[in-house]
Design an enzyme around this catalytic site. Structure first.
Site, PDB file in Angstrom:
ATOM      1  N   GLU A   1       0.869  -1.292  -0.019  1.00  0.00           N
ATOM      2  CA  GLU A   1      -0.033  -0.065   0.077  1.00  0.00           C
ATOM      3  C   GLU A   1       0.836   1.204   0.100  1.00  0.00           C
ATOM      4  O   GLU A   1       2.030   1.184   0.406  1.00  0.00           O
ATOM      5  CB  GLU A   1      -0.691  -0.274   1.381  1.00  0.00           C
ATOM      6  N   ASP A   2       0.281   2.195  -0.559  1.00  0.00           N
ATOM      7  CA  ASP A   2       1.044   3.641  -0.567  1.00  0.00           C
ATOM      8  C   ASP A   2       1.152   4.186   0.711  1.00  0.00           C
ATOM      9  O   ASP A   2       1.846   4.685   1.431  1.00  0.00           O
ATOM     10  CB  ASP A   2       0.645   4.413  -1.684  1.00  0.00           C
TER      11      ASP A   2
ATOM     12  N   ASP B   1      -4.122   5.841   6.089  1.00  0.00           N
ATOM     13  CA  ASP B   1      -4.605   7.135   6.526  1.00  0.00           C
ATOM     14  C   ASP B   1      -5.649   6.791   7.613  1.00  0.00           C
ATOM     15  O   ASP B   1      -5.305   6.606   8.933  1.00  0.00           O
ATOM     16  CB  ASP B   1      -5.232   7.852   5.419  1.00  0.00           C
TER      17      ASP B   1
ATOM     18  N   PHE C   1      -1.420  16.443   3.709  1.00  0.00           N
ATOM     19  CA  PHE C   1      -1.724  15.756   2.341  1.00  0.00           C
ATOM     20  C   PHE C   1      -0.526  15.655   1.626  1.00  0.00           C
ATOM     21  O   PHE C   1       0.347  16.847   1.209  1.00  0.00           O
ATOM     22  CB  PHE C   1      -2.901  16.365   1.625  1.00  0.00           C
TER      23      PHE C   1
ATOM     24  N   ARG D   1       1.403  11.921  -9.782  1.00  0.00           N
ATOM     25  CA  ARG D   1       1.969  10.672  -9.287  1.00  0.00           C
ATOM     26  C   ARG D   1       3.379  10.386  -9.886  1.00  0.00           C
ATOM     27  O   ARG D   1       4.102   9.589  -9.227  1.00  0.00           O
ATOM     28  CB  ARG D   1       1.020   9.561 -10.013  1.00  0.00           C
TER      29      ARG D   1
HETATM   30  P1  IMP Z   1      -7.599   5.091   4.491  1.00  0.00           P
HETATM   31  O1  IMP Z   1      -8.755   4.303   3.825  1.00  0.00           O
HETATM   32  O2  IMP Z   1      -8.453   6.534   4.920  1.00  0.00           O
HETATM   33  O3  IMP Z   1      -6.450   4.614   4.937  1.00  0.00           O
HETATM   34  O4  IMP Z   1      -7.201   5.849   2.698  1.00  0.00           O
HETATM   35  C1  IMP Z   1      -5.928   5.225   2.444  1.00  0.00           C
HETATM   36  C2  IMP Z   1      -6.296   5.790   0.819  1.00  0.00           C
HETATM   37  O5  IMP Z   1      -6.592   7.412   0.799  1.00  0.00           O
HETATM   38  C3  IMP Z   1      -4.690   5.641   0.342  1.00  0.00           C
HETATM   39  O6  IMP Z   1      -4.668   4.504  -0.339  1.00  0.00           O
HETATM   40  C4  IMP Z   1      -4.514   6.735  -0.613  1.00  0.00           C
HETATM   41  O7  IMP Z   1      -5.199   6.448  -1.931  1.00  0.00           O
HETATM   42  C5  IMP Z   1      -5.522   8.036  -0.114  1.00  0.00           C
HETATM   43  N1  IMP Z   1      -4.635   8.915   0.546  1.00  0.00           N
HETATM   44  C6  IMP Z   1      -4.754   9.007   2.047  1.00  0.00           C
HETATM   45  N2  IMP Z   1      -3.885  10.276   2.413  1.00  0.00           N
HETATM   46  C7  IMP Z   1      -3.480  10.454   1.178  1.00  0.00           C
HETATM   47  C8  IMP Z   1      -2.423  11.768   0.811  1.00  0.00           C
HETATM   48  O8  IMP Z   1      -1.899  12.354   1.699  1.00  0.00           O
HETATM   49  N3  IMP Z   1      -2.285  11.885  -0.390  1.00  0.00           N
HETATM   50  C9  IMP Z   1      -2.984  11.160  -1.323  1.00  0.00           C
HETATM   51  N4  IMP Z   1      -3.498  10.091  -1.150  1.00  0.00           N
HETATM   52  C10 IMP Z   1      -3.967   9.647   0.137  1.00  0.00           C
HETATM   53 MG    MG Z   2      -4.254   3.897  -2.208  1.00  0.00          MG
END
Ligand code: IMP
Ligand code: MG
Length: 177
Positions: free
Chosen positions: A98-99, A102, A151, A164
């Site tokens: 995963e990248d 959050d 962000f 990206r």
């Molecule tokens: P989560 O379900 O809230 O943990 O969301 C995770 C997804 O939200 C990641 O896989 C990203 O695609 C996106 N995301 C969360 N924070 C960022 C950020 O700071 N920049 C870009 N994408 C983000």
């Molecule tokens: Mg993602």
């Protein structure tokens, strides 16, 4: 996009070094196992490509794409599978790539979903983690960097599908949407 202000948070050199370090640990942990890297599209593609080239053990890759319902800034926790895996993960040692984590809602859903398919093991590697933002209890098994609640874009991560291709991870300071 040209008028957007960004600040480099993690340089491509720092990231390369960290990816190598992670790959060293993962190569040792998965020695003799049946490793399948599951890349979560699209944000994790660059991380996957760099990480897999540093891994010194046999492995396979597959891809999943998911999207959460609701607005893009507030995760609802309801996740829709846009593209599923091509193959069965039964008896595989699955490592989700995963990248960024959050709120944790996406991975929490994915973990349950993949666990129901009976992998031999299931772990998570994330390049970035924003622990302050967590809404559900989920921790990565391997993490590149913990970052503050800002962000970020670049190295696969987007804002409105842009940025990206930036080699560094950058904080978006001001942006036109
Ligand atoms: P989560 O379900 O809230 O943990 O969301 C995770 C997804 O939200 C990641 O896989 C990203 O695609 C996106 N995301 C969360 N924070 C960022 C950020 O700071 N920049 C870009 N994408 C983000
Ligand atoms: Mg993602």
């Amino acid at each position: 996009m040209d008028g957007d202000k960004i600040r480099v948070l993690l340089s491509s050199e720092e990231i390369r070094e960290k990816v190598r370090e992670l790959a060293g640990v993962i190569s040792r942990d998965y020695e003799g196992k049946d490793l399948l890297l599951v890349c979560i599209l699209k944000g994790a593609v660059i991380f996957l490509c760099d990480l897999m080239r540093e891994l010194k053990i046999p492995l396979e890759i597959d891809f999943m794409a998911v999207s959460s319902y609701g607005s893009s800034t507030v995760s609802s926790g309801i996740v829709r599978i846009i593209k599923d895996l091509d193959t069965s993960i039964e008896n595989k040692d699955v490592l989700i790539v995963e990248d960024i984590i959050d709120s944790g809602l996406t991975l929490s859903y994915l973990r349950e979903n993949l666990l129901s398919r009976n992998p031999r093991s299931l772990k998570i590697v994330t390049l970035l983690d924003k622990p302050e933002r967590r809404k559900v209890s989920i921790e990565p098994d391997y993490c590149g960097f913990q970052i503050p609640d800002e962000f970020v874009v670049g190295y696969g991560l987007d804002f409105n599908e842009k940025y990206r291709n930036y080699p560094d991870v950058c904080v978006l300071l001001e942006f036109d949407s």
